[in-house]
Design a protein around this motif. Structure first.
Motif, PDB file in Angstrom:
ATOM      1  N   GLU A  45      -0.878 -64.912  76.652  1.00  0.00           N
ATOM      2  CA  GLU A  45      -0.829 -65.668  77.902  1.00  0.00           C
ATOM      3  C   GLU A  45      -0.855 -67.172  77.697  1.00  0.00           C
ATOM      4  N   GLU A  46      -1.540 -67.611  76.648  1.00  0.00           N
ATOM      5  CA  GLU A  46      -1.622 -69.056  76.439  1.00  0.00           C
ATOM      6  C   GLU A  46      -0.238 -69.673  76.204  1.00  0.00           C
ATOM      7  N   TYR A  47       0.671 -68.899  75.685  1.00  0.00           N
ATOM      8  CA  TYR A  47       2.022 -69.422  75.438  1.00  0.00           C
ATOM      9  C   TYR A  47       2.803 -69.631  76.735  1.00  0.00           C
ATOM     10  N   LEU A  48       2.385 -68.930  77.766  1.00  0.00           N
ATOM     11  CA  LEU A  48       3.140 -69.024  79.013  1.00  0.00           C
ATOM     12  C   LEU A  48       3.052 -70.416  79.617  1.00  0.00           C
ATOM     13  N   TYR A  49       2.093 -71.214  79.132  1.00  0.00           N
ATOM     14  CA  TYR A  49       1.965 -72.580  79.641  1.00  0.00           C
ATOM     15  C   TYR A  49       2.824 -73.575  78.860  1.00  0.00           C
TER      16      TYR A  49
ATOM     17  N   ASP B 190       5.691 -75.876  77.863  1.00  0.00           N
ATOM     18  CA  ASP B 190       6.863 -76.299  78.624  1.00  0.00           C
ATOM     19  C   ASP B 190       7.997 -76.760  77.736  1.00  0.00           C
TER      20      ASP B 190
END
Ligand SMILES: [Zn+2]
Ligand SMILES: [Zn+2]
Ligand SMILES: [Zn+2]
Length: 215
Positions: free
Chosen positions: A204-208, A210
């Motif tokens: 999930e941390e990768y989903l941030y 940009d």
């Protein structure tokens, strides 16, 4: 004009005993039910096919090489109308299921049998179980295909917005599994970026992110 009910052959190998299982999938049967193919041997898992609400075909296929099922989603058009297509294992890259007409499938089964033979010989394996994972403990659990899909969407999204950067700038980006996780790489220059936190929670941390810089 006679409209023939659409049917498709599908084949895979049972991870327990290695037998090839071939089934026929009809469009009508599929729209009514889950279609399940199963080897008759003890402990065999099943290949499941069903239609999703948005008319896609979802397959859960036992993998000869990982001894677990992999999930795939394809359009009805590809499933019933393409000449033939193969589903491959996201971890080993080996083809594990074949969809097409009977002739194609027989050819693929023969081709892959030779491929498996070569693989086993190169690993000095005597039995199928020698190339399959033992019961895995926590540390060794491979990243899940769902994680791969998530990262793939992320990369494709960023690529579309021009936010994946690599030295050559030409791009064409794809993903592959590595020892440590999942890597996105440039098909033109080979630069790469590695995602190492690839458990469903950690990803999930990768989903941030940009943007992604390959080097
Ligand atoms: Zn079997
Ligand atoms: Zn596999
Ligand atoms: Zn590049």
């Amino acid at each position: 004009m006679i409209i023939e009910p659409k049917k498709r052959n599908i084949a895979y190998r049972c991870p327990e005993c290695g037998t090839s299982i071939i089934g026929l999938v009809g469009r009508f049967a599929l729209s009514a039910n889950l279609v399940r193919l199963k080897c008759s041997c003890e402990d065999a898992g099943a290949l499941d096919i069903n239609i999703t609400n948005d008319k896609k075909i979802r397959l859960s296929v036992p993998c000869l090489f990982c001894k677990q099922n992999h999930g795939y989603t394809v359009s009805e058009g590809i499933f019933f109308d393409s000449e033939k297509f193969l589903l491959n294992c996201p971890y080993t890259g080996m083809d594990i299921a074949f969809i097409g007409d009977e002739e194609d499938i027989k050819k693929e089964l023969k081709r892959t049998e030779e491929e498996i033979g070569r693989l086993m010989a190169s690993l000095e394996a005597e039995e199928l179980s020698d190339i399959q994972p033992e019961d895995m403990n926590e540390d060794e659990i491979l990243p899940e295909p769902a994680v791969y899909d998530t990262l793939r969407f992320l990369v494709k999204d960023l690529e579309e917005e021009g936010k994946v950067h690599c030295p050559c700038g030409k791009g064409g980006y794809d993903l592959r599994f590595t020892d440590r996780g999942i890597q996105v790489y440039c098909e033109s220059c080979g630069a790469s970026y590695e995602f190492t936190a690839v458990t469903p929670g950690a990803v999930e941390e990768y989903l941030y992110l940009d943007e992604i810089k390959l080097n």
